[in-house]
Design a protein around this motif. Structure first.
Motif: not given
Length: 40
Positions: A14-18
């Motif tokens: 979930f934090s990869a796109p950020l």
């Protein structure tokens, strides 16, 4: 133990796109610092 690993994997997923906007902001800050020191 597998439950903890699943939480870590989901958090990374979930934090990869950020990471893209964060890297952009870091690059912009680096350019701004270079420009600031160049003008002195």
């Amino acid at each position: 133990m597998p439950g903890g690993l699943a939480v870590v994997v989901c958090s990374a997923w979930f934090s990869a796109p950020l990471a893209v906007p964060v890297l952009g902001a870091v690059a912009a800050a680096a350019v701004a610092v270079e420009e600031r020191y160049r003008r002195r």
